[in-house]
Write a protein that holds these residues in place. Structure first.
Motif, PDB file in Angstrom:
ATOM      1  N   ASP A 162      -5.104   3.069  -8.004  1.00 38.57           N
ATOM      2  CA  ASP A 162      -4.764   4.192  -8.009  1.00 38.57           C
ATOM      3  C   ASP A 162      -6.237   4.819  -7.042  1.00 38.57           C
ATOM      4  OD1 ASP A 162      -4.323   6.961  -7.429  1.00 38.57           O
ATOM      5  OD2 ASP A 162      -3.632   7.516  -9.203  1.00 38.57           O
ATOM      6  N   GLU A 163      -6.236   4.814  -5.889  1.00 38.96           N
ATOM      7  CA  GLU A 163      -7.423   5.302  -4.894  1.00 38.96           C
ATOM      8  C   GLU A 163      -8.748   4.701  -5.517  1.00 38.96           C
ATOM      9  OE1 GLU A 163      -7.474   9.248  -3.604  1.00 38.96           O
ATOM     10  OE2 GLU A 163      -5.351   9.487  -3.903  1.00 38.96           O
ATOM     11  N   PRO A 164      -8.739   3.330  -5.671  1.00 37.51           N
ATOM     12  CA  PRO A 164     -10.062   2.712  -6.408  1.00 37.51           C
ATOM     13  C   PRO A 164     -11.241   3.104  -5.539  1.00 37.51           C
ATOM     14  CG  PRO A 164      -9.017   1.240  -4.977  1.00 37.51           C
ATOM     15  CD  PRO A 164      -7.879   2.277  -4.858  1.00 37.51           C
ATOM     16  N   THR A 165     -11.321   3.618  -4.332  1.00 37.36           N
ATOM     17  CA  THR A 165     -12.650   3.788  -3.605  1.00 37.36           C
ATOM     18  C   THR A 165     -12.781   5.363  -3.748  1.00 37.36           C
ATOM     19  OG1 THR A 165     -11.664   3.759  -1.441  1.00 37.36           O
ATOM     20  CG2 THR A 165     -12.558   1.819  -2.359  1.00 37.36           C
TER      21      THR A 165
ATOM     22  N   VAL B 102      -6.095   0.164 -12.362  1.00 35.78           N
ATOM     23  CA  VAL B 102      -7.290   0.459 -11.768  1.00 35.78           C
ATOM     24  C   VAL B 102      -7.484   1.686 -11.451  1.00 35.78           C
ATOM     25  CG1 VAL B 102      -9.404  -0.089 -10.225  1.00 35.78           C
ATOM     26  CG2 VAL B 102      -8.083  -1.986 -11.182  1.00 35.78           C
ATOM     27  N   PHE B 103      -8.211   2.447 -12.376  1.00 36.80           N
ATOM     28  CA  PHE B 103      -8.162   3.999 -11.999  1.00 36.80           C
ATOM     29  C   PHE B 103      -9.137   4.257 -10.920  1.00 36.80           C
ATOM     30  CE2 PHE B 103      -6.857   3.203 -16.265  1.00 36.80           C
ATOM     31  CZ  PHE B 103      -6.003   4.116 -16.748  1.00 36.80           C
ATOM     32  N   GLN B 104      -9.021   5.687 -10.467  1.00 39.39           N
ATOM     33  CA  GLN B 104      -9.968   6.240  -9.515  1.00 39.39           C
ATOM     34  C   GLN B 104     -11.057   6.291  -9.849  1.00 39.39           C
ATOM     35  OE1 GLN B 104      -8.138   9.796  -7.754  1.00 39.39           O
ATOM     36  NE2 GLN B 104     -10.295  10.191  -6.772  1.00 39.39           N
TER      37      GLN B 104
ATOM     38  N   ALA C 142       0.910  -1.111   0.089  1.00 35.69           N
ATOM     39  CA  ALA C 142       0.075   0.041  -0.121  1.00 35.69           C
ATOM     40  C   ALA C 142       0.904   1.266  -0.026  1.00 35.69           C
ATOM     41  CB  ALA C 142      -0.748  -0.022   1.177  1.00 35.69           C
ATOM     42  N   ILE C 143       0.544   2.497  -0.825  1.00 34.04           N
ATOM     43  CA  ILE C 143       1.133   3.432  -0.670  1.00 34.04           C
ATOM     44  C   ILE C 143       0.359   4.558  -0.361  1.00 34.04           C
ATOM     45  CG2 ILE C 143       2.402   5.449  -2.370  1.00 34.04           C
ATOM     46  CD1 ILE C 143       2.922   2.983  -4.328  1.00 34.04           C
TER      47      ILE C 143
ATOM     48  N   VAL D 159      -0.154  -3.287  -5.999  1.00 36.50           N
ATOM     49  CA  VAL D 159       0.251  -1.892  -5.377  1.00 36.50           C
ATOM     50  C   VAL D 159      -0.939  -1.101  -5.248  1.00 36.50           C
ATOM     51  CG1 VAL D 159       1.898  -0.009  -5.591  1.00 36.50           C
ATOM     52  CG2 VAL D 159       2.457  -2.481  -6.291  1.00 36.50           C
ATOM     53  N   ILE D 160      -1.313  -0.677  -4.027  1.00 36.68           N
ATOM     54  CA  ILE D 160      -2.490  -0.145  -3.858  1.00 36.68           C
ATOM     55  C   ILE D 160      -2.418   1.439  -3.263  1.00 36.68           C
ATOM     56  CG2 ILE D 160      -4.801  -0.050  -2.815  1.00 36.68           C
ATOM     57  CD1 ILE D 160      -4.276  -3.118  -2.421  1.00 36.68           C
TER      58      ILE D 160
END
Ligand SMILES: Nc1ncnc2c1ncn2[C@@H]1O[C@H](COP(=O)(O)OP(=O)(O)OP(=O)(O)O)[C@@H](O)[C@H]1O
Ligand SMILES: [Mg+2]
Lengths: 217, 267
Positions: free
Chosen positions: B178-181, B99-101, B38-39, B207-208
């Motif tokens: 990248d900030e999926p939620t 996976v984009f925001q 996680a980043i 990598v999240i």
């Protein structure tokens, strides 16, 4: 002259109008795409050239462009083209003119597609060509249908300008009939022809828009 | 999902600027197969830029990038960054998913087509096989009845699950989020976190980038804290959150905690 004779004579002219219309679309819709690509090119000279071309096409009257294409070969190069050239000159002028307008419509559509669409496609491995053909262009079509419809309806009416080069399209015929008959019946009927023609265009474009209504953004 | 103990992503001394702004400042990062990283870090710290460089959406200015030990970009003797050939990069792109925001689904494709199109038309895999896999993915995402729906007919949470399925359909070795939620209402966040948890349980390498600290603590093996284009601190997830060493991480965690209690201030 009976109404049915007038209708018949105008019908022949209408066929020519239809040909001008059809050939212009077939030529200018793809050419417009090239214009749009040129206008968005990475190479500055190509961009400037396209910009210049578009500004000329939009900034001067179509009727003037018709004359220049028609008389240009003679006055510029001393070449006589013969009377058959009338029709060809009309098509060249129309295609060049409409390609500029369509090019700007394509460009606005292409530029309106969010960057994220390109990025998603790139990460999924789509090549540049595949990204455009599969992902971007179909969405562009949906977005540009309304301005495209306007332009196509204008084209129907613009075909009448071919009369200035003596092409025997519908308006040319109507004028000839009116001056020999001494009444406006032929103009009235020609007007109805154009109106119905455009109603047909509007109907078809509406169907196309419906065909694209299966999704919204 | 590849052999354990092999390094999938390796970034060394990565540098990236936009104009005069230094966004990545000597970043080094390894991700092994099966690892979940996680980043975290404040806005503008360069988290997205790091993912975008790793997924080849942005070019690095310096440093090097390897996938599976193969060089993708390296800095030559005169300090110029050199990327692999276009064909080589195309192959590398098949190794990762992103996976984009804001999902970035293709709005003109059905859910099924969103998932299968690249596998069929880019990877040139047989349609039947791809469709069968897509059905299985949809089921896994709890969307088995949505194959024929259009993205515009789905909730944000459902759209994000489709975009995860779309990325998984290419069988990537590593998946970036990248900030999926962040674009989702809180009640839809849970369904995405559940999906990612499921992938972590299958040892999917991920990598999240996230602001969901509890989630990061629970699902990640390792957390990286970034600030101003630097990795300030990194370590096992629980340790990093519970016993932060640097003042900046302490301040950042404190701020998040206040936000969680009182809501994020409108900026
Ligand atoms: N394409 C770009 N052009 C110019 N500056 C950019 C660009 N992309 C990012 N930046 C700048 O780089 C810095 C880091 O941005 P980045 O998006 O990587 O941060 P982040 O950590 O993902 O932040 P957030 O939590 O808000 O998503 C910011 O100052 C941002 O303004
Ligand atoms: Mg970001």
């Amino acid at each position: 002259m009976s109404i049915s004779t007038i209708v018949q004579m105008l019908g022949e002219g209408a066929l020519t109008s239809l040909l001008i219309f059809g050939f212009t679309l077939v030529g200018s819709l793809p050419l417009g795409l090239l214009v749009a690509f040129g206008r968005m090119s990475k190479l500055a000279p190509i961009r400037w050239l396209m910009r210049f071309y578009i500004s000329i096409m939009r900034g001067t009257p179509l009727i003037l462009q018709l004359f220049i294409v028609y008389f240009g070969p003679f006055y510029l190069f001393g070449v006589s083209m013969g009377t058959d050239y009338r029709f060809t000159a009309t098509l060249i002028a129309f295609i060049l003119n409409y390609a500029a307008y369509f090019g700007e419509i394509y460009r606005s559509g292409i530029e309106s597609i969010p960057k994220g669409q390109y990025e998603a496609a790139t990460v999924l491995g789509y090549s540049r060509t595949k990204t455009f053909v599969r992902i971007i262009f179909p969405q562009v079509i949906k977005r540009i249908l309304p301005p495209l419809t306007n332009e196509i309806i204008t084209l129907v009416k613009d075909t009448a300008l071919a009369f200035t080069l003596g092409v025997a399209e519908m308006f040319t015929q109507a004028r000839a009939i009116v001056s020999s008959q001494g009444n406006l019946m032929a103009f009235l009927i020609a007007g109805i022809f154009y109106y119905v023609f455009n109603a047909g265009v509007a109907f078809i474009m509406e169907r196309v828009e419906k065909a694209f209504a299966y999704y919204h953004e | 999902m590849s052999d354990p103990h092999t390094t999938i992503l390796r970034i060394d001394h990565a540098r990236k600027s936009f104009g005069s702004t230094r966004v990545l400042n000597d970043i080094s990062l390894n991700v092994d197969a099966g690892e979940v990283v996680a980043i975290i870090g404040p806005s503008g710290s360069g988290k997205s830029t790091l993912l975008r460089c790793a997924t080849l959406l942005e070019r690095l200015d310096g440093g090097s990038l390897h996938y599976d030990g193969e060089p993708v970009a390296h800095t030559d003797d005169v300090g110029k960054i050199v990327y692999a050939s276009t064909q080589a990069l195309h192959k590398v792109r098949m190794k990762f998913g992103l996976v984009f925001q804001d999902f970035n689904l293709f709005p003109h494709f059905s859910v099924m087509r969103n998932i299968t199109d690249a596998a069929i038309h880019v990877q040139k895999r047989p349609k039947e096989e791809v469709r069968a896999e897509a059905e299985a993915l949809l089921k896994k995402m709890g969307l088995e009845d949505k194959g024929n729906a259009m993205p515009c007919e789905l909730s944000g949470g459902q759209q994000q699950r489709v975009s995860i399925a779309r990325a998984l359909a290419l069988n990537p070795e590593i998946l970036y989020f990248d900030e999926p939620t962040s674009a989702l209402d809180p009640e839809l966040t849970a369904e995405i976190l559940r999906v990612i948890r499921g992938l972590a349980a299958e040892r999917m390498t991920m990598v999240i980038v996230t602001h969901e600290m509890n989630f990061a603590k629970e699902v990640a093996d390792r957390i990286i804290f970034m600030n101003d284009g630097l990795i300030i601190e990194e370590g096992p997830a629980r340790d990093l959150v519970e016993t932060p060493q640097s003042d900046r991480l302490k301040a950042f965690l404190n701020k998040l905690e206040t936000w969680e209690q009182h809501g994020i201030p409108e900026s």
